[in-house]
Each structure stands twice: as structure tokens, then as C-alpha cells.
Scaffold this motif. Structure first.
Motif, PDB file in Angstrom:
ATOM      1  N   GLY A   1       1.738  -8.225   3.376  1.00 51.41           N
ATOM      2  CA  GLY A   1       1.457  -6.913   2.803  1.00 51.41           C
ATOM      3  C   GLY A   1       2.231  -5.862   3.565  1.00 51.41           C
ATOM      4  N   TYR A   2       2.500  -4.767   2.907  1.00 51.25           N
ATOM      5  CA  TYR A   2       3.240  -3.680   3.545  1.00 51.25           C
ATOM      6  C   TYR A   2       2.540  -2.359   3.304  1.00 51.25           C
ATOM      7  N   VAL A   3       2.509  -1.575   4.356  1.00 51.28           N
ATOM      8  CA  VAL A   3       2.062  -0.193   4.194  1.00 51.28           C
ATOM      9  C   VAL A   3       3.317   0.662   4.280  1.00 51.28           C
TER      10      VAL A   3
ATOM     11  N   VAL B   1      -3.413   4.136  -1.387  1.00 54.11           N
ATOM     12  CA  VAL B   1      -4.325   3.925  -0.259  1.00 54.11           C
ATOM     13  C   VAL B   1      -5.785   3.946  -0.725  1.00 54.11           C
ATOM     14  N   GLU B   2      -6.117   4.989  -1.467  1.00 53.58           N
ATOM     15  CA  GLU B   2      -7.501   5.201  -1.897  1.00 53.58           C
ATOM     16  C   GLU B   2      -7.972   4.084  -2.837  1.00 53.58           C
ATOM     17  N   THR B   3      -7.067   3.656  -3.716  1.00 54.41           N
ATOM     18  CA  THR B   3      -7.414   2.587  -4.646  1.00 54.41           C
ATOM     19  C   THR B   3      -7.833   1.336  -3.883  1.00 54.41           C
ATOM     20  N   LEU B   4      -7.076   1.035  -2.826  1.00 58.01           N
ATOM     21  CA  LEU B   4      -7.356  -0.177  -2.053  1.00 58.01           C
ATOM     22  C   LEU B   4      -8.726  -0.088  -1.378  1.00 58.01           C
ATOM     23  N   VAL B   5      -9.067   1.106  -0.899  1.00 59.99           N
ATOM     24  CA  VAL B   5     -10.377   1.254  -0.255  1.00 59.99           C
ATOM     25  C   VAL B   5     -11.490   1.103  -1.295  1.00 59.99           C
ATOM     26  N   TYR B   6     -11.276   1.730  -2.471  1.00 63.39           N
ATOM     27  CA  TYR B   6     -12.301   1.577  -3.515  1.00 63.39           C
ATOM     28  C   TYR B   6     -12.457   0.105  -3.912  1.00 63.39           C
ATOM     29  N   ALA B   7     -11.342  -0.577  -4.042  1.00 62.05           N
ATOM     30  CA  ALA B   7     -11.420  -2.001  -4.394  1.00 62.05           C
ATOM     31  C   ALA B   7     -12.254  -2.750  -3.350  1.00 62.05           C
ATOM     32  N   PHE B   8     -11.975  -2.414  -2.100  1.00 57.62           N
ATOM     33  CA  PHE B   8     -12.692  -3.055  -0.999  1.00 57.62           C
ATOM     34  C   PHE B   8     -14.192  -2.740  -1.084  1.00 57.62           C
ATOM     35  N   MET B   9     -14.491  -1.469  -1.358  1.00 57.32           N
ATOM     36  CA  MET B   9     -15.893  -1.054  -1.401  1.00 57.32           C
ATOM     37  C   MET B   9     -16.620  -1.591  -2.632  1.00 57.32           C
ATOM     38  N   ILE B  10     -15.881  -1.767  -3.724  1.00 57.16           N
ATOM     39  CA  ILE B  10     -16.506  -2.378  -4.909  1.00 57.16           C
ATOM     40  C   ILE B  10     -16.931  -3.803  -4.575  1.00 57.16           C
ATOM     41  N   CYS B  11     -16.106  -4.466  -3.784  1.00 56.13           N
ATOM     42  CA  CYS B  11     -16.468  -5.820  -3.344  1.00 56.13           C
ATOM     43  C   CYS B  11     -17.715  -5.801  -2.468  1.00 56.13           C
TER      44      CYS B  11
ATOM     45  N   PRO C   1      -8.936   2.996   8.405  1.00 57.87           N
ATOM     46  CA  PRO C   1      -7.756   2.162   8.145  1.00 57.87           C
ATOM     47  C   PRO C   1      -8.122   0.697   7.879  1.00 57.87           C
ATOM     48  N   LEU C   2      -9.200   0.229   8.528  1.00 55.02           N
ATOM     49  CA  LEU C   2      -9.538  -1.186   8.372  1.00 55.02           C
ATOM     50  C   LEU C   2     -10.013  -1.505   6.963  1.00 55.02           C
ATOM     51  N   LYS C   3     -10.593  -0.497   6.299  1.00 54.04           N
ATOM     52  CA  LYS C   3     -10.981  -0.720   4.899  1.00 54.04           C
ATOM     53  C   LYS C   3      -9.744  -0.834   4.014  1.00 54.04           C
ATOM     54  N   VAL C   4      -8.705  -0.055   4.361  1.00 52.15           N
ATOM     55  CA  VAL C   4      -7.452  -0.149   3.599  1.00 52.15           C
ATOM     56  C   VAL C   4      -6.873  -1.556   3.758  1.00 52.15           C
ATOM     57  N   PHE C   5      -6.806  -1.999   5.012  1.00 51.66           N
ATOM     58  CA  PHE C   5      -6.263  -3.346   5.262  1.00 51.66           C
ATOM     59  C   PHE C   5      -7.125  -4.406   4.581  1.00 51.66           C
ATOM     60  N   GLY C   6      -8.446  -4.170   4.617  1.00 48.96           N
ATOM     61  CA  GLY C   6      -9.377  -5.110   3.979  1.00 48.96           C
ATOM     62  C   GLY C   6      -9.098  -5.217   2.484  1.00 48.96           C
TER      63      GLY C   6
ATOM     64  N   CYS D   1       0.858  -1.181   0.000  1.00 47.61           N
ATOM     65  CA  CYS D   1       0.000   0.000   0.000  1.00 47.61           C
ATOM     66  C   CYS D   1       0.894   1.232   0.000  1.00 47.61           C
ATOM     67  N   ASN D   2       0.772   1.998  -1.058  1.00 51.76           N
ATOM     68  CA  ASN D   2       1.587   3.204  -1.179  1.00 51.76           C
ATOM     69  C   ASN D   2       0.923   4.340  -0.402  1.00 51.76           C
ATOM     70  N   ALA D   3       1.448   4.564   0.803  1.00 52.47           N
ATOM     71  CA  ALA D   3       0.917   5.646   1.640  1.00 52.47           C
ATOM     72  C   ALA D   3       1.977   6.732   1.816  1.00 52.47           C
ATOM     73  N   ASP D   4       2.831   6.853   0.806  1.00 50.95           N
ATOM     74  CA  ASP D   4       3.866   7.885   0.837  1.00 50.95           C
ATOM     75  C   ASP D   4       3.307   9.138   0.168  1.00 50.95           C
TER      76      ASP D   4
END
Lengths: 596, 387
Positions: free
Chosen positions: B111-113, B196-206, B92-97, B72-75
């Protein structure tokens, strides 16, 4: 057969092995793409961007050195876009570069200068950034000068120091406009872990890393009638010097070199090969003595495996990296330093010359030899044993300065006292050579017979493989050496300090059972040394090695112990190997250094 | 500020979601189904470059290596971008999800943040959330661990390959591409690296399904996006908006009535002047952004704005490649010299050509995108550069 890919460059189809780059493919078509950060010996950096080309269907230009050749690629190497970008890149490099070319040691031998010439750059397109840079010059080392104002940040030196030499004395520091190539805490080169091997020097495209030259000092000595100036030439110089004087790689120029040195005005033209033979006598005896102490006396303090000590880059490496193994290093001085110590004692005595008036010059394929000559312990003759160590390149410069037409010189011989040598000495210049020379002599001393290899060629220790192991079974020995009966003498040869490090790791881990280790700091051995003509590539080193073995094969004497001048010096001066006098003049000690 | 033209969306921060349920449900789904959802949604990377997320996941899942990673690119270092900070603080839990679902699809166990050095203050809370997350995935019997690595303040480490170098303990310098991360990323293993945001969207699309996401936005820019809005605006902050709006509508809502230009996409983005607001679409078919929208009103000197950007790049270039390292210095010193009258106005044309060269010949996205702000500001505000 490996997979091949097909691409098209400048309208010509080309097939090349998968995994090769666009640059490789262009080379195959004899299309010249300029490069700066690229070097055959190193991993690809792709950071100078001079080699950019246009790939159809790709918006941006691609760096041909870093772009893998792929099926169906259509590449253009000479378009308007490419030309503009390359020109900009060179202009940008020049704007950061101290381009006072006429006052640069690398003038006419600089890759950036060549490229600027090729592009016909005759005005500043951009602002001159140099005045604001606060560049520093580090000229405190006796071997290497680092001038940041000439640096183009290609990182060839950094990759060399890390990949080939496992030293990492040079690294990248800071970012953006302040990014520079630096040492640990920006300390001077002579204070850091640098081994002075000069591998960075022979890969630096500009004058940012050069040897410290002693040209004027040598000329001054030659012109001083009160001085007796003698010169010694290392084994690897004679197969490389020609490259800097318009000859092909692999040309043997031993005779021309002797002639040139005489014409330059040296009072006596002598040969380091003589002390290479002497090294074999001393080091071979030292090895046999250590083996006897280990096998017969069961002396627990004896250190095995024993390593060679000819390469001053290797010596500094082990002093920094493995100081706990310094007692494993042969106490023999390098041939250069043996020569230096004898020049102002034995030679002075025999020739009736006041040693204070002798100026002892060496021609070496090496930059570390400059450091070695300046080591405080190298004054056993009562004087600095070697006054000035020159590289092969510096000799070429002197020959040009003197207006000598080198190619047309007749072959001449070395002068006689300390000028004779054997084929065993010549091969010191190639990786595995010291091992081969030592085995030729030691085996014969122990068994009374020649080494059991055809024509004395111990091929397992030859060649460019990084680490080479060889074992020789010793049988039917002479009575004095009965303790070696049936012993399998195990040896290993490494060149380049990364390979040296592998060997030392094996020693440290206890996974190795070698008796004798040969290590040369530079890839290929001295023939690829940091003082040799530029450029260096695997191909050039291969040709130099072939020349060395040709020279050996053509010598009347092939074994060190058969050199008549060696017999003479033991009879008249040294008495025997490891004698009191030998210890005084030919052996040395080492010092542990910090790893920073 | 009511406005009918901009559509506010509430997906990222929506509380209508129990991450545990979503995660548990999706870990039971087949990889193909998940991949299909992500691909069908049209989600493209939210870091700025906009690579289709589903393809990235698919390519990595097809690699046969045993060892794979999700990073997860949080830089978050782009000037004017601060939305990842908000996401990591609030959900944060949605990011991890999102990372966990990606890990399942590609077959990663770790995984790495990579957290921006300046976000050190977030670390303790993230670790706390991570504890909860780890105990939950353990409960689910899913073998996946997330580690947090801190950046050290270099902007360049947000570039994915420099980020891997930095993670590996080396100097953060971009690598040559190809190979791309999907084949050779962290530790030279196949790696998915997402913002970061991409991962949350992916999670929410699911969670909400590909269709709900896909119906938002435009053909090239599906869904919504979190914007970091700053500068001369009375209502600076974080907003989740549907993609594809016109800049005119945007300025109408967020401007202070005197907006002269909008810098879209931060220092590496494009400057759009007032006269082009109407024709500018915010999205991949128009002007893309990683989230940063900076508004400037008529009191601002665009010379100062540009100088600030090139100074930033001069400092933050990693320094390895020539066009970027020296080019940035030349651009900065060049506009200074023109302003002082030491160089003629024509020198701007030379600098424009230099910027073009930087765009096509720099090794990574940093050097390639300096020309975006440089050219768009010089083109549109030329007289401000000279006088």
C-alpha cells in the motif's frame, strides 16, 4: 479471430476489432473527426480535445481518439454540443498561438490553419494571449527551428522523441499557463541531446518545429553567374518528392526530379546514389578488413560489431548515448559527405573548375544532414564540403516557386560524372538497404559468386520490423579470403532510434554476436526521414519502400562494384578502397558528447 | 454553540476503538463479509467524487492480476480542505488499518500513502506509527507493507491517475479513462485508490457495523463526514457531521450572522448564495463536498473570490489539455477585462459558454470542475463581476 464489438455512430452500425477506438470505428465509416494531438505512429495522448464526440448516456463529451470502442455504444459526431466544444477548443488554441500565418514557414501546410479554415473562424472569440507570453524562438541549430509561439502543446514531438527515438530531447516543462515544450534546462536545441533527426518536424501539426530552410541561399547561388552550382539527390528523395507535388505516395519521380533540377538552374545534376555505391566499396572493405584483423591477426584492439555510419541522426545518437562504442562505427563518411568532399576535388579536377567557385547543394530526406554538412570536420576538400543541405520538402517548394509543372515533366537523366548508380544505391533509402547492398558486394568479392538470394533480393533484411537479424554462411571462398571459409556472417538491421537503442543494449550486455549492424535513425529508414513530405504514416512509408524496391529491380546494374563510374573513380583518382586518398576524403572521426 | 438541527457525530476520531482488535478481527473475516458490510453501509468516496467505496473494492478484488495495490490519497490540496491533515495527525493507525483491510479484500501486498508535499511535517510521525503498524501486521502473519511517498506541491496530483503518474516518477498528468484504476492504476495494475477519510470510515464500518453507519444521513448520502470549516465564521475548524443537512441549518450554526455565500467543496465546488441556503442539501443529492465549507460575509467581494479561484486553476492546471490550460487563462483574463471595462458585460455570457465547454470537454476532473465555481459565482453575483 479477434473479438469484435458493435457500436453505432451517427445512426450507422459498425463492427470493429476490440481494442480499437471510437475514432478508428468512425474512420471505418468514412466519418471524418478532426484531430490534432493524435498521430498514427504514437501512443494516444487525448489532450487537444478536438476529436470530442457525444456518447449517449454519458454526461461529458469523450475524446474519440482515446475512447475504446465498446459494445452497444451510441455515438454522435456532429451535434450542437460537439460543434460548440470543438470550435471553442480551436478558438482557445488560436488565442495562445502566434497566428501570423502569412509570415509562417508552414503557411498553407498547417493542421491548425486547416482546422480553423474548416470551422470558418474569422474573428477572435477570446482574448489574444500571445502578447503576454514571452515566447522564444530557438533558431541557433543549423537543422531545426523551434518557435514556441506556434506551439499548441499537443506533445506529438515529445512522444516522438521519447517513443520512436528514445532521445527525449523534448519534454514538457512547467504547468498551467506556463506549460511548454522544452529542452533540458531550456538550452538551445543544438546544445542538447537532440539528434536533429527531424521526426518531430514531420509530426508537428503547426510551424512550431520546422527545418531551417536554405531556400534563399540556394537561389542566390543559382543566380550568381560566377558560381558553379551542383546538386546531389539522396536515394529516398526520388520516391517521395512527388507527394509534395500532387502525386500519390509511392510514385517514382527520379527522371522528373532530374529534369526539375535542371530547369531550376543547377549547373550539374548529380546523384548521391553514386557515393552510396562508393560507400559500399569503402565500408564493405572496412568490414572485411576488421574481420581479417579479428580472425587472422587475432588483434584484440579491433572493434566488432561494426555499425554503419550513413545516418547522421544515428551518429549524433551514439555520440551522446554510447560514446564508448564510437570506434565500432564505420569511419566512412555518409554518402552526402563523400559526395561533398569529391565534388570540390575529383569533380573540380576532372571538369577543370576552381573548387572555390563550386557551390555544393544536397537534396536529402533528412534534417540531420543539415547539421552534418555543418560539422567542422566536414571540410576535407579545403572548403565546406557540402554548402547547403535541403530537405525533399524544400526542393518541392523551389519547384513550385519556379512555376514548374512537375507532373508533366519528361524523364531526364543525371549528368554523367558522379551521376551513375546501381540498384544497390537506391535501396539505401529503405531500412535494411545498406545491409543488402553491402552483402551483394561483399559476398561476391569474397566468393566470386552472387549472393544466394533469388534475384539478388535479400528479403530477410527488408520490411518494417524494428529489428531484423540475418545470417549468411560464407562457403567456397576465393583463396585470398580463405580466413572467412565457413564463417557465418551475422548481421542486424534497426530503424528508429528506439530500436537502435535495443540493439546497442544487446551489444553492451554482450548478448549479441553480430558482425555488422545497420542503423538508420528514422522509422523505415531514410524514406521515413525528417526531411520527407508530410504527413508520414506506416501506410505511406510502406508505399515508399515498395517504390524503392521497384526502382532497384528496374535498374540495369544492381551491385555497387559494377557501377562503371565507381570503377572509373578508383582507376583515375582513389586507387583502391581504404587508400590514402580515400582516408583523406571519404573517412572521418566522431566525438563523444554529453547526454543532456 | 448548541443547535439541535445539526447532528454532531464521533466516528472518525472516536477513541472507543482499539485498532489492533478491529484489524485482528477483520483479517479473520471472509472477504465477502467485509465487502458486504462496506457495500451495505452505503459509504461513498469522501474525496469529493463520491464513488461507492464497496464497488471500487469489489471491482478490484475481481481482477485476476497477481500484483495489486491500495493507495491512500493524502494529497489534500483543495483550497479550504484540511481534514485529512487532522485525521493523519490524530488517527493514522485507523488509516493504515483501513488500507490493510482493503488489501486483504483485493489481494494487495503493498500500500502507498501519497502525502501532500506541504505535509512533510507529518511524515516523521506517520513513519513512527507505521513502524508500530508493521510490527503488528507481522505479528498477525499478514503480508502487507505500507510506503509513504511525498507529493511535490502540484494540485493536479490529487487527481487519481495523475497521482499514479507522479508515484511512478513521471510528470503528474491525468491519464485517459477508461481504463479506470480498478483495472489499471499504479504501475498499470489493479488499484484501489481511496481518500484518507474514506479509508478510516471503511475501517470504522468494520468496527461498528454497516447498520450504524447506514442509519445516518440520507438515501444518497449515508453516514457522516468530516468538514473543514473556514472563512467568516467564529468557530472555524474540523467537525464531523451527519450528511444531508440543509445549508440554512449549517449557516445558522457556523455563520457569523452576516453570511452572504458559502463555497461548498472548495475552489472546484459550488458557490451557494444566501437566497438558496434553505433549499440546498449538503450531500450527493444536493451540493457535494470533499469537506471544504468556506463562508463569506457581506464584506467580501465575490469578484475577488472568483478571481482567486481562477488564478489558482490557471496556475494548477497541468497544462496538457486545451480546454483547461487555455480556458483557465481566458476565464481569468476575461473577468479582469470586464471589470476594467475593456470588454462589455455581454462577454460574461461568452465566458459562461466557455466554462460549459470546459466542463464537458476537459480531460480530467480539474478542468471539468472549474465551471462549478465560475458559473455559480457569475450566475449569482453577476453585478459584482461588472461593477
Amino acid at each position: 479471430m479477434a473479438n469484435t464489438v458493435k457500436l453505432n455512430i451517427d445512426g450507422i452500425d459498425v463492427s470493429i476489432e476490440a481494442g480499437k477506438t471510437v475514432l478508428d470505428a468512425a474512420k471505418k465509416l468514412n466519418i471524418h473527426i478532426p484531430t490534432l494531438c493524435y498521430h498514427e505512429d504514437l501512443c494516444v495522448a487525448g489532450n487537444c480535445r478536438v476529436c470530442v464526440v457525444e456518447q449517449e448516456g454519458v454526461k461529458n463529451l469523450v475524446a474519440s481518439c482515446a475512447m475504446p470502442a465498446q459494445d452497444g455504444m451510441v455515438i454522435h459526431t456532429n451535434t450542437h454540443k460537439v460543434r460548440n466544444a470543438r470550435r471553442h477548443v480551436v478558438e482557445l488554441l488560436l488565442s495562445e498561438h502566434n497566428a501570423d500565418c502569412t509570415k509562417c514557414y508552414k503557411n498553407t501546410r498547417c493542421e491548425l490553419q486547416d482546422l480553423a479554415g474548416e470551422m470558418v473562424i474569422n474573428e477572435h472569440m477570446f482574448l489574444d494571449l500571445v502578447p503576454d507570453k514571452n515566447y522564444t524562438i530557438d533558431n541557433l541549430s543549423p537543422a531545426i527551428i523551434k518557435d514556441d509561439s506556434k506551439c499548441i502543446r499537443c506533445q506529438r514531438c515529445v512522444r516522438t522523441c521519447d517513443e520512436l527515438q528514445h532521445v527525449s530531447a523534448l519534454g514538457v516543462a512547467y504547468k498551467g499557463e506556463h506549460m511548454k515544450i522544452s529542452t533540458f534546462f531550456e538550452n538551445p536545441m543544438y546544445e542538447v541531446v537532440c539528434t536533429n533527426c527531424g521526426q518531430c518536424v514531420i509530426r508537428c501539426p503547426t510551424g512550431a518545429l520546422v527545418e531551417k530552410n536554405y531556400l534563399d541561399n540556394v537561389w542566390d547561388a543559382i543566380y550568381d553567374e560566377d558560381k558553379h552550382v551542383i546538386v546531389q539527390t539522396a536515394p529516398a528523395t526520388r520516391i517521395a518528392l512527388g507527394e509534395d507535388l500532387g502525386m500519390e505516395a509511392g510514385s517514382i519521380v527520379t527522371g522528373k526530379m532530374a529534369a526539375a533540377l535542371r530547369r531550376l538552374g543547377f549547373d550539374s545534376v548529380l546523384d548521391t546514389d553514386f557515393t552510396a555505391d562508393l560507400t559500399i566499396m569503402e565500408e564493405g572493405t572496412e568490414l572485411l578488413t576488421r574481420l581479417k584483423r579479428a580472425l587472422v591477426d587475432k588483434d584484440p584492439t579491433v572493434k566488432l560489431p561494426m555499425t554503419t555510419s550513413c545516418s547522421p541522426g544515428w551518429i549524433k545518437f551514439i555520440e551522446h548515448m554510447y560514446p564508448e562504442y564510437l570506434e565500432n562505427v564505420s569511419t566512412c563518411k555518409s554518402p552526402q559527405q563523400m559526395f561533398g568532399a569529391l565534388a570540390k576535388t575529383y569533380y573540380a579536377e576532372k571538369r577543370g573548375i576552381d573548387p572555390a567557385k563550386i557551390v555544393s547543394v544536397s537534396i536529402m530526406p533528412c534534417t540531420a544532414k543539415k547539421f552534418e554538412a555543418n560539422r567542422p570536420e566536414m571540410r576535407d576538400s579545403g572548403y565546406q564540403d557540402v554548402d547547403m543541405g535541403l530537405t525533399t520538402r524544400e526542393l518541392a517548394v523551389m519547384i513550385k516557386q519556379a512555376g514548374i509543372d512537375f507532373k508533366e515533366l519528361p524523364d531526364e537523366k543525371f549528368d554523367s560524372l558522379m551521376g551513375k548508380s546501381s540498384g544497390a544505391a537506391v535501396i539505401f533509402g529503405a531500412t535494411g538497404g545498406v545491409m543488402e547492398a553491402a552483402l551483394r558486394t561483399a559476398y561476391e568479392i569474397v566468393t566470386g559468386r552472387e549472393v544466394p538470394f533469388k534475384n539478388l533480393n535479400i528479403t530477410p533484411v527488408r520490411g518494417m520490423e524494428g529489428v531484423k537479424e540475418a545470417a549468411v554462411k560464407i562457403e567456397n571462398v576465393l583463396p585470398a579470403w580463405s580466413f572467412l571459409e565457413g564463417v557465418e556472417l551475422k548481421t542486424v538491421v534497426a530503424h528508429g532510434l528506439t530500436n537502435a537503442n535495443k540493439v546497442m543494449q544487446a551489444v553492451k550486455n554482450g548478448t549479441a554476436d553480430w558482425h555488422f549492424i545497420e542503423i538508420m535513425a528514422c522509422p523505415g529508414g531514410c524514406l521515413g526521414g525528417g526531411g520527407q513530405p508530410i504527413p508520414t504514416t506506416p501506410e505511406i512509408r510502406k508505399k515508399r519502400a515498395e517504390a524503392i524496391y521497384r526502382e532497384d529491380a528496374g535498374m540495369a546494374i544492381r551491385k555497387s562494384h559494377e557501377n562503371p563510374e565507381i570503377k572509373q573513380i578508383y582507376e583515375e583518382f582513389l586507387e583502391e578502397p581504404l587508400s590514402h586518398k580515400s582516408h583523406w576524403l571519404l573517412h572521418t572521426h566522431y566525438q563523444a558528447r554529453k547526454r543532456e | 454553540m448548541p443547535n439541535t438541527k445539526l447532528k454532531r457525530v464521533d466516528i472518525i476520531f472516536s477513541e472507543d476503538c482499539v485498532y489492533k482488535d478491529v484489524l485482528a478481527d477483520n483479517l479473520k473475516k471472509s472477504n465477502e463479509d467485509i465487502l458486504k458490510d462496506i457495500l451495505d453501509s452505503g459509504l461513498r468516496g469522501r474525496g469529493g467524487a463520491g464513488f461507492p467505496t464497496g464497488l471500487k473494492w469489489k471491482f478490484t478484488s475481481q481482477e485476476t492480476e497477481e500484483e495489486k495495490y491500495v493507495v491512500c490519497n493524502a494529497d489534500e490540496g483543495e483550497p479550504g480542505t484540511f481534514k485529512d491533515r487532522e485525521i493523519l495527525t490524530r488517527v493514522p493507525l485507523k488509516v493504515f488499518g483501513g488500507m490493510a483491510i482493503c488489501a486483504k479484500v483485493i489481494g494487495a501486498k503493498h500500500g502507498y500513502v501519497y502525502l501532500r508535499g506541504e505535509y512533510q511535517f507529518l511524515k516523521a510521525d506517520l513513519e513512527k506509527a507505521l513502524e508500530e503498524f508493521h510490527s503488528f501486521v507481522k505479528e498477525l502473519g499478514f503480508d502487507f507493507q505500507i510506503h509513504i511517498l511525498m507529493g511535490s506541491g502540484a494540485y493536479i496530483c490529487g487527481e487519481e491517475s495523475a497521482l499514479f503518474e507522479s508515484m511512478e516518477g513521471k510528470r503528474g498528468e491525468p491519464r485517459n479513462k477508461p481504463p479506470y484504476p480498478t483495472i489499471s492504476g499504479f504501475r498499470n495494475k489493479p488499484t484501489v485508490i481511496n481518500n484518507v477519510e474514506t479509508l478510516v470510515y471503511a475501517f470504522m464500518i468494520c468496527r461498528i457495523g454497516a447498520g450504524k453507519f447506514h442509519e445516518l444521513g440520507t438515501t444518497d448520502s449515508r453516514g457522516s463526514k468530516v468538514f473543514s470549516i473556514s472563512g467568516d465564521t467564529p468557530i472555524a475548524g474540523i467537525y464531523e457531521l451527519e450528511l444531508g443537512m440543509s445549508l440554512e441549518d449549517f449557516v445558522e450554526e457556523f455563520g457569523d450572522g452576516d453570511t452572504k455565500a458559502v463555497q461548498v467543496g472548495g475552489a472546484s465546488g459550488f458557490c451557494v448564495p444566501r437566497k438558496k441556503f434553505k433549499d440546498t442539501i449538503i450531500g450527493f443529492e444536493g451540493v457535494p463536498t470533499g469537506g471544504s465549507m468556506m463562508l463569506f460575509n457581506s464584506s467580501r467581494s465575490m469578484y475577488n473570490v472568483l478571481k482567486n479561484y481562477v488564478e489558482f486553476f490557471e496556475e494548477e492546471s497541468c497544462g496538457q489539455c486545451t480546454p483547461c490550460r487555455v480556458g483557465c487563462q481566458q476565464l481569468k483574463k476575461g473577468i479582469e477585462a470586464i471589470k476594467k471595462g475593456e470588454k462589455s458585460a455581454h462577454y460574461l455570457d461568452t465566458l459562461q459558454k466557455l466554462a460549459d465547454t470546459m466542463k464537458v470537454s476537459s480531460k480530467c476532473g480539474l478542468g471539468q470542475s472549474v465551471a462549478n465555481s465560475f458559473s455559480s459565482i457569475v450566475d449569482n453575483f453577476r453585478e459584482e463581476m461588472i461593477y
